[in-house]
Design a protein around this motif. Structure first.
Motif, PDB file in Angstrom:
ATOM      1  N   ALA A 114      49.891   1.399 104.211  1.00 12.79           N
ATOM      2  CA  ALA A 114      48.629   2.013 104.525  1.00 12.79           C
ATOM      3  C   ALA A 114      47.862   1.372 103.272  1.00 12.79           C
ATOM      4  O   ALA A 114      48.328   1.620 102.012  1.00 12.79           O
ATOM      5  N   GLY A 115      46.603   1.130 103.292  1.00 11.44           N
ATOM      6  CA  GLY A 115      45.508   0.644 102.286  1.00 11.44           C
ATOM      7  C   GLY A 115      45.119   1.782 101.620  1.00 11.44           C
ATOM      8  O   GLY A 115      45.380   3.206 101.771  1.00 11.44           O
ATOM      9  N   GLY A 116      44.467   1.509 100.438  1.00  7.40           N
ATOM     10  CA  GLY A 116      43.776   2.621  99.410  1.00  7.40           C
ATOM     11  C   GLY A 116      42.376   2.993  99.830  1.00  7.40           C
ATOM     12  O   GLY A 116      42.039   2.611 101.128  1.00  7.40           O
ATOM     13  N   TRP A 117      41.804   3.690  99.188  1.00  7.58           N
ATOM     14  CA  TRP A 117      40.481   4.241  99.587  1.00  7.58           C
ATOM     15  C   TRP A 117      39.463   3.010  99.958  1.00  7.58           C
ATOM     16  O   TRP A 117      39.272   2.248  99.351  1.00  7.58           O
ATOM     17  N   HIS A 118      39.050   3.361 101.014  1.00 12.87           N
ATOM     18  CA  HIS A 118      37.783   2.568 101.536  1.00 12.87           C
ATOM     19  C   HIS A 118      38.311   1.231 101.857  1.00 12.87           C
ATOM     20  O   HIS A 118      37.360   0.305 101.949  1.00 12.87           O
ATOM     21  N   SER A 119      39.756   1.008 102.277  1.00  9.97           N
ATOM     22  CA  SER A 119      40.020  -0.315 102.525  1.00  9.97           C
ATOM     23  C   SER A 119      39.787  -1.056 103.758  1.00  9.97           C
ATOM     24  O   SER A 119      39.835  -2.082 104.146  1.00  9.97           O
ATOM     25  N   GLY A 120      39.612   0.085 104.947  1.00  9.88           N
ATOM     26  CA  GLY A 120      39.423  -0.261 106.139  1.00  9.88           C
ATOM     27  C   GLY A 120      37.865  -0.335 106.607  1.00  9.88           C
ATOM     28  O   GLY A 120      37.352   0.276 107.229  1.00  9.88           O
ATOM     29  N   PHE A 121      37.384  -1.632 106.081  1.00  9.43           N
ATOM     30  CA  PHE A 121      36.002  -2.197 106.073  1.00  9.43           C
ATOM     31  C   PHE A 121      35.406  -2.156 107.396  1.00  9.43           C
ATOM     32  O   PHE A 121      34.426  -1.609 107.867  1.00  9.43           O
ATOM     33  N   ASN A 122      36.172  -2.341 108.393  1.00  6.52           N
ATOM     34  CA  ASN A 122      35.869  -2.483 110.007  1.00  6.52           C
ATOM     35  C   ASN A 122      35.408  -1.262 110.465  1.00  6.52           C
ATOM     36  O   ASN A 122      34.653  -1.433 111.303  1.00  6.52           O
ATOM     37  N   ALA A 123      36.053  -0.105 109.940  1.00  7.61           N
ATOM     38  CA  ALA A 123      35.673   1.100 110.594  1.00  7.61           C
ATOM     39  C   ALA A 123      34.554   1.969 109.849  1.00  7.61           C
ATOM     40  O   ALA A 123      34.002   2.942 110.206  1.00  7.61           O
ATOM     41  N   ARG A 124      34.066   1.119 108.762  1.00  6.72           N
ATOM     42  CA  ARG A 124      32.912   1.692 108.138  1.00  6.72           C
ATOM     43  C   ARG A 124      31.688   1.453 109.195  1.00  6.72           C
ATOM     44  O   ARG A 124      31.063   0.476 108.937  1.00  6.72           O
ATOM     45  N   ARG A 125      31.112   2.397 110.007  1.00  9.51           N
ATOM     46  CA  ARG A 125      30.059   2.131 110.707  1.00  9.51           C
ATOM     47  C   ARG A 125      28.645   2.135 109.869  1.00  9.51           C
ATOM     48  O   ARG A 125      28.528   2.627 108.971  1.00  9.51           O
ATOM     49  N   SER A 126      27.787   1.474 110.287  1.00  5.67           N
ATOM     50  CA  SER A 126      26.602   1.284 109.988  1.00  5.67           C
ATOM     51  C   SER A 126      25.929   2.719 110.037  1.00  5.67           C
ATOM     52  O   SER A 126      25.289   2.946 111.179  1.00  5.67           O
TER      53      SER A 126
END
Length: 560
Positions: free
Chosen positions: A202-214
């Motif tokens: 599991a990545g750390g805080w805010h590591s899933g950049f592709n899921a960060r919707r605009s």
């Protein structure tokens, strides 16, 4: 046989003595009952800060001339004081629990692969498979015990074939508000028993950049933007809506009833006095069933500024949650209010009825039946007679309740708190180290400087916090390297380790710049203490200066 004569003098003395003692005891009993009755009758229900209004007034006005002595090391607002009831406009939000996860599993059980040979299909992870989200939900629920998970977005592909990025909304169990925060992380998957997905990394805080919707850009947060400010593109927090409300029309303005406080001696005083006075005015408006006229311009006292000078023109929304305030109280911004007032008076022969009140000695109860459209309290007397909070003293303290639940810290500051806590995976301890002027004042705090030295801190913390824990230090110590000695035993975190969260590329920077008509906003001393306070409150183990590290009294010698 001669009879023994009784003593006619002795007998009355003994009887009188017994009667005297009996009467004395009865008098003490009656007096005690009387005192208890008086206390019971005059007792007031506690204010939302868990103390009575007179007790809080005494706490806030301990120094001479009714001025405030700020404790600027810890800053509490409504969400820190007690559980806040949900506003009627905010429906309760369900959370993701083990029961919810099991129900989801039941719904997709027909999709579960049973043959071992067919597990090969899991070697390439399908992020849209509902079992991927179930695996993430269960993993998070097991790992983050202090978090309430509210909702998840559908997973999207990560950077590799066996990775997915997942975003969710959550809140911390230690925060007493219902505000939501967001996180998005990257997960690497394998497969476990019965061909189910298993998280192997599991990545750390805010590591899933592709899921960060605009997050959609809404209108500027102020109703009065100037020009086209150059602001770096950034993702907006769509949970924030602190636009300035308008009354809509002059007819609506005329139908309203308002309580207007002119600027008084509280201006440019410490933030504790500002809150105490502001909530007095808001409390009176609620008592009178009127709309409170708000000046969103705040003067930040010199104690919070590196320049050591008072700074005017700060926006209320930098520090406090204006959206929440609008939801729970009737308020109107001063500029909008004055414009509508002037427009009405210019366009009508019959002016707006105004009741001017020139002294705080006119109590709210005396204004309860006043029919004027505007009650205008003016504070032109010399200090301390011109402090707003004087309105709520005396008899008024018995019926004016300060609405602490209405005043929360800014969601933008709380986003920084959440980022810092999230980067430590919500698994950290904290120590609050007060130094600064108190450590230098040996008359009032004779031991504080020595007791908060690096050697003393290391010795004391070793008995309270396990080695190599994440240790957040909330402090007013200006020298960053002062706590280096603690790094031999702990993973030390200081506020300045997270400067990127308010740098010119940060979300906070961009949003506050928009509030300030395109001009950058300084991350000032009050903001620093506010963030320090909230991160400290979220720690698993908390160590205080004046309760754990030193025998000195918080307010000086002989004040414990």
């Amino acid at each position: 046989m001669p009879m023994k004569e009784s003593n006619p003098i002795t007998e009355p003395i003994g009887q009188n003595l017994i009667k005297l003692i009996s009467n004395l005891c009865f008098s003490v009993f009656v007096f005690s009952v009387l005192i208890f009755t008086v206390i019971a009758i005059t007792y007031q229900p506690p204010d939302p800060w868990l103390e009575s209004a007179p007790a809080l007034t005494k706490f806030f006005t301990k120094t001479e001339n009714a001025t405030f002595k700020d404790d600027s090391s810890i800053l509490k607002t409504g969400e820190d004081l007690q559980a806040t009831p949900l506003a009627p406009s905010v429906p309760p939000v369900s959370s993701i629990t083990e029961v919810v996860i099991e129900k989801s599993e039941e719904e997709v059980k027909n999709m579960t692969v049973t043959e071992k040979s067919d597990c090969d299909e899991l070697r390439v992870v399908n992020c849209s498979d509902p079992r991927v989200l179930i695996a993430v939900e269960r993993f998070n629920l097991r790992l983050f015990k202090s978090i309430v998970f509210l909702e998840y977005q559908k997973p999207v592909n990560g950077s590799k074939a066996n990775e997915c990025d997942v975003a969710w909304r959550f809140r911390n169990k230690k925060e007493k508000s219902w505000r939501k925060y967001r996180d998005f992380r990257r997960f690497r998957f394998g497969y476990g028993e019965n061909c189910t997905y298993k998280i192997v990394r599991a990545g750390g805080w805010h590591s899933g950049f592709n899921a960060r919707r605009s997050f959609r850009n809404r209108v500027n947060a102020t109703s009065r933007s100037v020009g086209n400010p150059k602001v770096a593109p950034a993702f907006r927090d769509d949970e924030i809506n602190d636009t300035i409300p308008t009354l809509g029309s002059l007819t609506n303005f005329r139908k309203g009833r308002y309580l207007y406080y002119s600027r008084g001696g509280d201006y440019c005083k410490g933030m504790n006095q500002y809150m105490w006075s502001f909530l007095c005015g808001l409390g009176e408006a609620i008592y009178l069933n009127r709309t409170f006229v708000m000046d969103l311009s705040v003067c930040l006292a010199a104690t919070y500024n590196p320049s050591n000078k008072d700074e005017e023109g700060k926006d209320f929304r930098y520090y406090f949650d204006f959206e929440h305030l609008k939801e729970v109280a009737s308020v109107v911004e001063e500029g909008e209010f004055l414009r509508d007032w002037k427009k009405w008076d210019r366009g009508h022969k019959r002016k707006v009825p105004v009741k001017k009140v020139v002294t705080h000695k006119v109590t709210p109860a005396q204004l309860k039946k006043d029919k004027s459209t505007i009650i205008w309290r003016q504070f032109d007397s010399p200090e301390p007679e011109n402090y707003w909070y004087r309105v709520c003293e005396g008899q008024a303290a018995k019926y004016i309740q300060r609405p602490w639940h209405a005043l929360w810290k800014s969601k933008r500051l709380m986003n920084i708190v959440t980022e810092i806590s999230g980067q430590m995976d919500w698994d950290f301890d904290a120590v609050h180290v007060v130094r600064g002027e108190k450590a230098q004042n040996k008359e009032l705090w004779p031991h504080l400087d020595v007791d908060t030295s690096p050697d003393a801190l290391l010795t004391k913390l070793q008995g309270m916090i396990h080695p190599w824990r994440n240790l957040y230090i909330a402090t007013n110590e200006p020298f960053y390297n002062y706590f280096d000695k603690l790094r031999s035993q702990y993973k030390v975190h200081l506020l300045d380790d997270y400067k990127e969260l308010w740098s010119n590329t940060s979300e906070w920077y961009n949003e506050t710049t928009l509030l300030n008509d395109g001009r950058p906003v300084e991350f000032d001393g009050y903001m620093r203490v506010a963030v320090d306070t909230e991160v400290f409150y979220r720690a698993k183990t908390r160590v205080e200066t004046f309760y754990n590290l030193t025998k000195d009294c918080k307010d000086g010698v002989n004040t414990c």
